[in-house]
Write a protein that holds these residues in place. Sequence first.
Motif, PDB file in Angstrom:
ATOM      1  N   ARG A  44       0.742  -1.132   0.070  1.00  7.35           N
ATOM      2  CA  ARG A  44      -0.004  -0.153   0.017  1.00  7.35           C
ATOM      3  C   ARG A  44       0.863   1.020   0.081  1.00  7.35           C
ATOM      4  NH1 ARG A  44      -4.100  -3.067   3.331  1.00  7.35           N
ATOM      5  NH2 ARG A  44      -5.950  -3.108   2.016  1.00  7.35           N
ATOM      6  N   GLU A  45       1.964   1.325   0.866  1.00 13.86           N
ATOM      7  CA  GLU A  45       2.834   2.341   0.858  1.00 13.86           C
ATOM      8  C   GLU A  45       3.441   2.638  -0.507  1.00 13.86           C
ATOM      9  OE1 GLU A  45       5.234   1.597   4.374  1.00 13.86           O
ATOM     10  OE2 GLU A  45       3.780   2.235   5.689  1.00 13.86           O
ATOM     11  N   ALA A  46       3.907   1.540  -1.097  1.00 14.99           N
ATOM     12  CA  ALA A  46       4.464   1.494  -2.444  1.00 14.99           C
ATOM     13  C   ALA A  46       3.632   2.132  -3.595  1.00 14.99           C
ATOM     14  CB  ALA A  46       5.340   0.319  -2.673  1.00 14.99           C
ATOM     15  N   VAL A  47       2.547   1.687  -3.339  1.00 18.20           N
ATOM     16  CA  VAL A  47       1.439   2.223  -4.652  1.00 18.20           C
ATOM     17  C   VAL A  47       1.162   3.629  -4.207  1.00 18.20           C
ATOM     18  CG1 VAL A  47      -0.853   1.508  -5.584  1.00 18.20           C
ATOM     19  CG2 VAL A  47       0.926  -0.183  -5.160  1.00 18.20           C
ATOM     20  N   PHE A  48       0.728   3.791  -2.881  1.00 16.08           N
ATOM     21  CA  PHE A  48       0.536   5.315  -2.525  1.00 16.08           C
ATOM     22  C   PHE A  48       1.437   6.346  -3.004  1.00 16.08           C
ATOM     23  CE2 PHE A  48       0.166   8.858   0.249  1.00 16.08           C
ATOM     24  CZ  PHE A  48      -1.354   9.364   0.032  1.00 16.08           C
ATOM     25  N   ALA A  49       2.709   5.942  -3.009  1.00 16.91           N
ATOM     26  CA  ALA A  49       3.839   6.832  -3.182  1.00 16.91           C
ATOM     27  C   ALA A  49       3.970   7.068  -5.016  1.00 16.91           C
ATOM     28  CB  ALA A  49       4.902   6.429  -2.551  1.00 16.91           C
ATOM     29  N   ASN A  50       3.364   5.848  -5.689  1.00 19.34           N
ATOM     30  CA  ASN A  50       3.643   6.056  -7.075  1.00 19.34           C
ATOM     31  C   ASN A  50       2.580   4.920  -7.650  1.00 19.34           C
ATOM     32  OD1 ASN A  50       4.670   5.655  -9.567  1.00 19.34           O
ATOM     33  ND2 ASN A  50       6.771   5.069  -8.929  1.00 19.34           N
ATOM     34  N   PRO A  51       1.371   5.414  -7.816  1.00 18.13           N
ATOM     35  CA  PRO A  51       0.374   4.617  -8.430  1.00 18.13           C
ATOM     36  C   PRO A  51       0.979   3.827  -9.685  1.00 18.13           C
ATOM     37  CG  PRO A  51      -0.484   6.447  -7.801  1.00 18.13           C
ATOM     38  CD  PRO A  51       1.201   6.791  -7.661  1.00 18.13           C
ATOM     39  N   ASP A  52       1.903   4.166 -10.396  1.00 20.08           N
ATOM     40  CA  ASP A  52       2.461   3.531 -11.746  1.00 20.08           C
ATOM     41  C   ASP A  52       3.515   2.823 -11.328  1.00 20.08           C
ATOM     42  OD1 ASP A  52       2.047   3.036 -14.491  1.00 20.08           O
ATOM     43  OD2 ASP A  52       3.492   4.452 -14.887  1.00 20.08           O
ATOM     44  N   ALA A  84      -7.810   8.324  -6.813  1.00 22.37           N
ATOM     45  CA  ALA A  84      -7.323   9.692  -7.093  1.00 22.37           C
ATOM     46  C   ALA A  84      -7.202  10.485  -5.867  1.00 22.37           C
ATOM     47  CB  ALA A  84      -7.714  10.437  -8.302  1.00 22.37           C
ATOM     48  N   ASP A  85      -8.410  10.607  -5.273  1.00 21.99           N
ATOM     49  CA  ASP A  85      -8.432  11.330  -3.879  1.00 21.99           C
ATOM     50  C   ASP A  85      -7.979  10.588  -2.667  1.00 21.99           C
ATOM     51  OD1 ASP A  85     -10.227   9.430  -3.761  1.00 21.99           O
ATOM     52  OD2 ASP A  85     -11.888  10.833  -3.209  1.00 21.99           O
ATOM     53  N   ALA A  86      -7.173   9.621  -2.673  1.00 25.70           N
ATOM     54  CA  ALA A  86      -6.657   8.889  -1.525  1.00 25.70           C
ATOM     55  C   ALA A  86      -5.685   9.878  -0.834  1.00 25.70           C
ATOM     56  CB  ALA A  86      -5.935   7.572  -1.946  1.00 25.70           C
ATOM     57  N   ASP A  87      -5.974   9.695   0.763  1.00 24.79           N
ATOM     58  CA  ASP A  87      -5.227  10.675   1.368  1.00 24.79           C
ATOM     59  C   ASP A  87      -4.177  10.017   2.282  1.00 24.79           C
ATOM     60  OD1 ASP A  87      -7.014   9.647   3.119  1.00 24.79           O
ATOM     61  OD2 ASP A  87      -7.498  11.396   3.979  1.00 24.79           O
ATOM     62  N   SER A  88      -4.044   8.461   2.243  1.00 29.43           N
ATOM     63  CA  SER A  88      -3.148   7.760   3.015  1.00 29.43           C
ATOM     64  C   SER A  88      -2.854   6.518   2.068  1.00 29.43           C
ATOM     65  CB  SER A  88      -3.707   7.662   4.334  1.00 29.43           C
ATOM     66  OG  SER A  88      -4.697   6.572   4.485  1.00 29.43           O
ATOM     67  N   PRO A  89      -1.966   5.798   2.727  1.00 27.44           N
ATOM     68  CA  PRO A  89      -1.677   4.412   2.034  1.00 27.44           C
ATOM     69  C   PRO A  89      -2.810   3.305   2.249  1.00 27.44           C
ATOM     70  CG  PRO A  89       0.165   5.094   2.899  1.00 27.44           C
ATOM     71  CD  PRO A  89      -0.760   6.139   3.224  1.00 27.44           C
ATOM     72  N   ALA A  90      -3.575   3.710   3.353  1.00 24.55           N
ATOM     73  CA  ALA A  90      -4.607   2.782   3.928  1.00 24.55           C
ATOM     74  C   ALA A  90      -5.836   2.595   2.842  1.00 24.55           C
ATOM     75  CB  ALA A  90      -5.071   3.336   5.326  1.00 24.55           C
ATOM     76  N   ALA A  91      -5.927   3.743   1.981  1.00 23.69           N
ATOM     77  CA  ALA A  91      -6.957   4.012   0.809  1.00 23.69           C
ATOM     78  C   ALA A  91      -6.644   3.168  -0.391  1.00 23.69           C
ATOM     79  CB  ALA A  91      -7.016   5.410   0.639  1.00 23.69           C
ATOM     80  N   VAL A  92      -5.544   2.646  -0.376  1.00 25.13           N
ATOM     81  CA  VAL A  92      -5.007   1.700  -1.602  1.00 25.13           C
ATOM     82  C   VAL A  92      -5.842   0.283  -1.345  1.00 25.13           C
ATOM     83  CG1 VAL A  92      -3.192   0.515  -2.649  1.00 25.13           C
ATOM     84  CG2 VAL A  92      -2.779   2.712  -1.858  1.00 25.13           C
ATOM     85  N   GLY A  93      -6.613  -0.025  -2.401  1.00 26.83           N
ATOM     86  CA  GLY A  93      -7.160  -1.394  -2.318  1.00 26.83           C
ATOM     87  C   GLY A  93      -6.522  -2.135  -2.865  1.00 26.83           C
ATOM     88  N   LEU A  94      -6.390  -3.516  -2.125  1.00 24.56           N
ATOM     89  CA  LEU A  94      -5.721  -4.743  -2.763  1.00 24.56           C
ATOM     90  C   LEU A  94      -6.646  -5.817  -2.954  1.00 24.56           C
ATOM     91  CD1 LEU A  94      -2.721  -4.599  -0.021  1.00 24.56           C
ATOM     92  CD2 LEU A  94      -2.724  -3.581  -2.397  1.00 24.56           C
TER      93      LEU A  94
END
Length: 129
Positions: A44-52, A84-94
């Motif tokens: 989640r942290e990696a994808v939040f920092a860089n979605p691509d 797009a509006d995620a404000d933290s890594p916790a918002a990354v869906g897996l």
Amino acid sequence: MLFLFNDVVFDLGDLKSTLQSEQLPLSPAQIESLTAAQLNTLVREAVFANPDIANSRPDQVQYLMALISVVAPGANALLALCAADADSPAAVGLRYANVSITTLASLWRDQQEGHLTANQINDQVWLAA
């Protein structure tokens, strides 16, 4: 070993060699004690920092996939999306999946030939799971 991360199929090769790389250096003891929750946090942290990340940092993604293969050996596909509006890594869906090797090999071939599409991945992996 083939592994699908979002819209890219990777050949992980030898997991041991990948895990000894310097992308996200963890000791063998740290890898062995890594929990699924901790791994999900790393992803989640990696994808939040860089979605691509799958396209821009494939070396880092391969390391994460190798960790997944050790911690959750049944998984060989991961969909990790950051709103797009995620404000933290916790918002990354897996979403993890176990995809047949024939499907992964077909996707790999199409990717190598430049024909792999997100719709194809959705149809063959995420809608089928």
